[in-house]
Enzyme design. Structure first.
Site, short mmCIF file in Angstrom:
data_model
loop_
_atom_site.label_atom_id
_atom_site.label_comp_id
_atom_site.label_asym_id
_atom_site.label_seq_id
_atom_site.Cartn_x
_atom_site.Cartn_y
_atom_site.Cartn_z
N LEU A 130 0.86 -1.19 0.00
CA LEU A 130 0.00 0.00 0.00
C LEU A 130 0.90 1.24 0.00
O LEU A 130 1.70 1.41 0.91
CB LEU A 130 -0.85 -0.02 1.28
CG LEU A 130 -2.03 0.95 1.34
CD1 LEU A 130 -3.19 0.43 0.51
CD2 LEU A 130 -2.50 1.11 2.79
N HIS A 131 0.79 2.04 -1.03
CA HIS A 131 1.63 3.24 -1.04
C HIS A 131 1.01 4.40 -1.80
O HIS A 131 1.54 5.50 -1.79
CB HIS A 131 2.99 2.92 -1.66
CG HIS A 131 2.91 2.70 -3.15
ND1 HIS A 131 2.50 1.50 -3.68
CD2 HIS A 131 3.15 3.52 -4.20
CE1 HIS A 131 2.53 1.60 -5.00
NE2 HIS A 131 2.90 2.82 -5.34
N ARG A 132 -0.09 4.18 -2.51
CA ARG A 132 -0.60 5.23 -3.39
C ARG A 132 -1.09 6.42 -2.59
O ARG A 132 -1.75 6.25 -1.56
CB ARG A 132 -1.74 4.71 -4.25
CG ARG A 132 -1.21 3.86 -5.30
CD ARG A 132 -1.93 3.89 -6.58
NE ARG A 132 -1.28 2.90 -7.38
CZ ARG A 132 -0.40 3.16 -8.34
NH1 ARG A 132 -0.12 4.39 -8.67
NH2 ARG A 132 0.19 2.19 -8.98
#
Ligand code: UD1
Length: 378
Positions: free
Chosen positions: A218-220
């Site tokens: 998860l990084h957006r």
């Protein structure tokens, strides 16, 4: 006369630039680098690393895992706002291009380095090849969508991974003769390293059981930059984590936001329970974790494709996807950031009702071969 000219052009050894900047780019240039090396009298190839990603775990380890040489040119741009990062890459890349005069510049994917180097190539009138062209989420809130549209509009060779990408490009008025449906270079890399990854048992080192854990990335910006959205997603993971441990190799952007919003309480200190964080992993270890996971939760683009090929269920934590073939044909379900939907779909998988899929056409490990064949014949 025309034919002789073409022959002379073919005889001349051409200098090809392969541009990479951020983590997902490295596995896309690796098979191209290897394939181009098979034609030493036709091509000399050079790797240009913009330095958009620079930590060891985000960059160097990938060069090691993928057997890539040190970049021939390292631009060292680092992190900054979109405008500053793009501008810095352009200024530094322009200088290298002017000094070196490449015959073709190849960009991959949809990161800021892709955009910046495409603009430089087009303005200096160097033929531009975009690998992974034509993907569209139709969502201009994603910076990557803007990068894709611009890179495609400027490219001379548009190498695509799927039929919907071909359609998108035709709809945007790109002439058919510039579009080459070649398959997926990222899958070339996956298939070439799968056996090595499967021999590694990375999950064991984290105290996990084969098929007894979920893998999370998860990084957006849309998921981690707003506290409320991030908290909702973490609440969903907390519920899922009560049934199956979730391992989270954490991207630096997410680390930063967890610190900023003080969300540490969501993470388990035990290595094999709840949601537990580990540092970003290299390609081989991450592939091992993917292969042996029960399912994957992600907001990445490429992981949707990799799980489809590995036949591992994937829940995509985004409103949309630029890779609809992974939903239509593969194992992917787009669940957005809605916590109820995330928990519902994860529960179905935990209860053995996962979606089955098949591998899309031409995702069989020969995309780089096809790309180089096109370059040899033009
Ligand atoms: C970029 C890409 C995204 C891709 C992702 C994969 C753009 C617009 N986005 O997003 O499409 O999915 O890479 O990882 O190009 N940072 C470090 N170390 C690093 C790199 C970054 O600490 O080696 C931190 C910095 O604080 C930086 C933040 O991560 O500000 C974000 O990095 P950036 O390259 O701007 O975007 P990503 O979120 O990585």
């Amino acid at each position: 006369m025309k034919r002789t000219l073409k022959k002379i052009q073919k005889m001349k050894k051409r200098k090809i630039f392969l541009v990479a900047g951020a983590r997902p780019n490295f596995m896309k240039i690796a098979p191209l680098w290897r394939e181009l090396k098979k034609f030493p009298s036709q091509f000399s190839s050079y790797i240009i690393h913009t330095g958009q990603h620079y930590d060891y775990e985000m960059s160097r380890i990938f060069f090691k895992n993928l057997g890539l040489p040190r970049p021939h040119f390292y631009l060292g741009v680092g992190s900054a706002s979109h405008a500053k990062q793009t501008a810095k890459i352009m200024v530094k890349f322009e200088k290298v291009v002017c000094d070196q005069m490449p015959d073709i510049i190849t960009v991959v994917g949809d990161v800021n380095s892709t955009l910046a180097c495409s603009l430089v190539a087009a303005k200096l009138r160097v033929p531009l090849a975009h690998v992974e062209a034509g993907l569209r989420s139709f969502d201009r809130e994603m910076p990557e969508e803007i990068n894709r549209v611009v890179a495609d509009a400027l490219s001379d060779y548009l190498f695509t991974t799927c039929e919907d990408a071909n359609r998108n490009l035709r709809r945007e008025g790109i002439p058919q003769e510039k579009i080459f449906f070649v398959g997926n270079v990222m899958i070339d890399t996956l298939l070439s390293l799968k056996r090595e990854a499967q021999g590694r048992n990375t999950w064991k080192t984290f105290g996990l059981r084969k098929k007894g854990y979920a893998l999370l990335t998860l990084h957006r910006s849309e998921n981690v930059d707003k506290k409320e959205v991030f908290v909702n997603i973490l609440e969903a993971f907390r519920k899922i984590g009560n049934h199956i441990p979730i391992i989270f190799p954490i991207h630096p952007r997410a680390t930063k936001q967890i610190r900023k919003f003080k969300l540490g309480k969501y993470f388990s200190s035990q290595p094999n329970s709840g949601i537990f964080r580990v540092k970003p992993l290299g390609y081989i270890d991450f592939l091992n974790l993917m292969c042996d996971s029960k399912f994957v939760l992600t907001d990445s683009g490429g992981i949707q494709e990799e799980t489809t090929v590995l036949n591992i269920p994937c829940l995509t934590l985004r409103k949309n996807t630029e890779r609809p073939v992974t939903v239509k044909e593969g194992t992917n379900i787009v669940v957005g950031a809605d916590p109820r939907r995330i928990v519902r779909e994860a529960t179905r998988i935990i209860n053995g009702k996962e979606k089955k899929g098949k591998t899309p056409p031409l995702w069989e490990g020969k995309a780089a071969q096809r790309i180089v064949k096109v370059l040899l014949n033009t």
